[in-house]
Design a protein around this motif. Structure first.
Motif, short mmCIF file in Angstrom:
data_model
loop_
_atom_site.label_atom_id
_atom_site.label_comp_id
_atom_site.label_asym_id
_atom_site.label_seq_id
_atom_site.Cartn_x
_atom_site.Cartn_y
_atom_site.Cartn_z
N CYS A 110 0.82 -1.22 0.00
CA CYS A 110 0.00 0.00 0.00
C CYS A 110 0.85 1.26 0.00
N GLY A 111 2.14 1.11 0.23
CA GLY A 111 3.03 2.25 0.23
C GLY A 111 4.43 1.80 0.62
N TYR A 112 5.38 2.72 0.51
CA TYR A 112 6.74 2.44 0.97
C TYR A 112 7.41 3.74 1.38
N LEU A 113 8.35 3.63 2.30
CA LEU A 113 9.09 4.81 2.75
C LEU A 113 10.21 5.12 1.76
N SER A 114 10.47 6.42 1.62
CA SER A 114 11.50 6.86 0.69
C SER A 114 12.18 8.10 1.24
N ASP A 115 13.46 8.25 0.92
CA ASP A 115 14.12 9.52 1.14
C ASP A 115 13.32 10.59 0.39
N LYS A 116 13.11 11.73 1.02
CA LYS A 116 12.23 12.73 0.42
C LYS A 116 12.68 13.18 -0.97
N PRO A 117 13.97 13.51 -1.17
CA PRO A 117 14.38 13.94 -2.52
C PRO A 117 14.10 12.88 -3.59
N VAL A 118 14.34 11.60 -3.25
CA VAL A 118 14.10 10.51 -4.19
C VAL A 118 12.61 10.32 -4.43
N GLY A 119 11.83 10.34 -3.34
CA GLY A 119 10.39 10.18 -3.46
C GLY A 119 9.75 11.25 -4.31
N LEU A 171 25.27 23.08 -5.76
CA LEU A 171 24.93 21.75 -6.25
C LEU A 171 23.61 21.25 -5.67
N GLN A 172 23.37 21.52 -4.41
CA GLN A 172 22.11 21.11 -3.79
C GLN A 172 20.92 21.82 -4.41
N GLU A 173 21.07 23.09 -4.69
CA GLU A 173 19.99 23.84 -5.33
C GLU A 173 19.73 23.34 -6.75
N LYS A 174 20.78 22.89 -7.40
CA LYS A 174 20.65 22.37 -8.76
C LYS A 174 19.92 21.04 -8.80
N TRP A 175 20.32 20.11 -7.92
CA TRP A 175 19.85 18.73 -8.03
C TRP A 175 18.69 18.39 -7.11
N MET A 176 18.65 18.93 -5.89
CA MET A 176 17.71 18.46 -4.89
C MET A 176 16.34 19.13 -5.04
N LYS A 177 15.62 18.67 -6.03
CA LYS A 177 14.28 19.18 -6.33
C LYS A 177 13.55 18.11 -7.13
N PRO A 178 12.22 18.15 -7.18
CA PRO A 178 11.47 17.13 -7.91
C PRO A 178 11.90 16.97 -9.36
N SER A 179 12.32 18.05 -9.99
CA SER A 179 12.75 18.00 -11.40
C SER A 179 14.24 17.76 -11.54
N GLY A 180 14.87 17.19 -10.49
CA GLY A 180 16.32 17.00 -10.51
C GLY A 180 16.83 16.16 -11.67
N PHE A 208 20.15 11.85 -6.27
CA PHE A 208 21.50 11.60 -5.78
C PHE A 208 22.36 10.98 -6.89
N VAL A 209 21.85 9.90 -7.49
CA VAL A 209 22.55 9.19 -8.57
C VAL A 209 21.51 8.59 -9.51
N TYR A 216 26.38 8.38 -15.90
CA TYR A 216 25.90 8.60 -14.55
C TYR A 216 25.72 10.10 -14.33
N ASP A 217 24.64 10.45 -13.65
CA ASP A 217 24.33 11.84 -13.39
C ASP A 217 23.84 11.96 -11.96
N GLY A 218 23.71 13.17 -11.48
CA GLY A 218 23.13 13.39 -10.17
C GLY A 218 24.05 14.13 -9.21
N TYR A 219 23.49 14.49 -8.09
CA TYR A 219 24.17 15.30 -7.08
C TYR A 219 25.48 14.66 -6.60
N GLU A 220 25.42 13.40 -6.17
CA GLU A 220 26.62 12.77 -5.63
C GLU A 220 27.63 12.42 -6.72
N VAL A 221 27.16 12.23 -7.93
CA VAL A 221 28.07 11.97 -9.04
C VAL A 221 28.89 13.22 -9.35
N GLU A 222 28.20 14.36 -9.48
CA GLU A 222 28.92 15.60 -9.74
C GLU A 222 29.84 15.96 -8.57
#
Length: 232
Positions: A110-119, A171-180, A208-209, A216-222
């Protein structure tokens, strides 16, 4: 490329120099791994269906989910959170987020927990998926290394440097958003004069990745490419 359990195990055995990809820092993991200082901190969400046009139940609160089947990725810390906030629920384990999403759509959970940025990225990419926010402590995310690795100290030096010059906030402002996943970075030329890093990661942890267009792309990759460039 590896699933989450194998990624952490490989790093702890020294199979990889470091592992990146939405890895939360916990005291239990510190027994087998060394962690960098935190690279990000955020709360979590519960991912659920957000479309009742197919006759499926849509949940709007945590109370409605208590006692229901909840998904959890093997090796993640979310089983502890489910036990805490949904004590009457049954936990069903999966290897990756794609399996979790499929199980949700097939009414196996019925659902699952997720890190907020990923979710939030998954919700942005899938119109039938929504989330329930709740107030728990923030999780600290970090890069993990085999025990005793000298890379940890270097990585922390780099994190301090880019915190001071504002690069990490950028970098956080660039990647950490729903449209990351709409973002991208150009891979820099790396001379490798001081050697080559063997890095393990997953491919389903945007922003993140993630893996797209054979890169590979994403916050932790860059972030990690910047570290490699800084230290040769």
């Amino acid at each position: 490329i590896s699933n989450f359990d194998a990624m952490l195990a490989g790093a702890s055995y020294g199979k990889f120099d470091l592992a990146i990809g939405d890895i939360s820092i916990t005291e239990e993991r510190k027994k087998n791994l060394d962690f960098s200082d935190n690279v990000y901190a955020e709360r979590n969400v519960i991912v659920t269906l957000d479309d009742d046009t197919q006759g499926k139940t849509v949940y709007n609160s945590i109370d409605e989910l208590n006692g229901k089947k909840m998904g959890c990725m093997s090796g993640s810390i979310f089983s502890e959170f489910i036990d805490r906030i949904l004590p009457d629920s049954e936990i069903i384990y999966f290897n990756n987020r794609d399996e979790l999403l499929l199980a949700l759509r097939q009414d196996k959970i019925c659902g699952y927990l997720s890190d907020k940025p990923v979710g939030l990225v998954y919700c942005y990419q899938n119109t039938d998926i929504g989330y329930i926010d709740y107030d728990l402590e923030k999780i600290q995310y970090g890069v993990c290394f085999p025990k005793g690795s000298s890379l940890r100290e270097q990585y922390n030096e780099y994190l301090n440097k880019i915190a001071d010059n504002g690069k990490i906030k950028e970098l956080q402002e660039k990647w950490m958003k729903p449209s990351g996943m709409d973002e991208h970075f150009e891979i820099p030329e790396l001379e490798g004069k001081n050697g080559t890093l063997k890095i393990c990661t997953t491919v389903d942890a945007a922003p993140f990745v993630f893996f797209r267009n054979n890169q590979y792309d994403g916050y932790e990759v860059e972030l990690t490419y910047g570290f490699a460039q800084e230290y040769g």
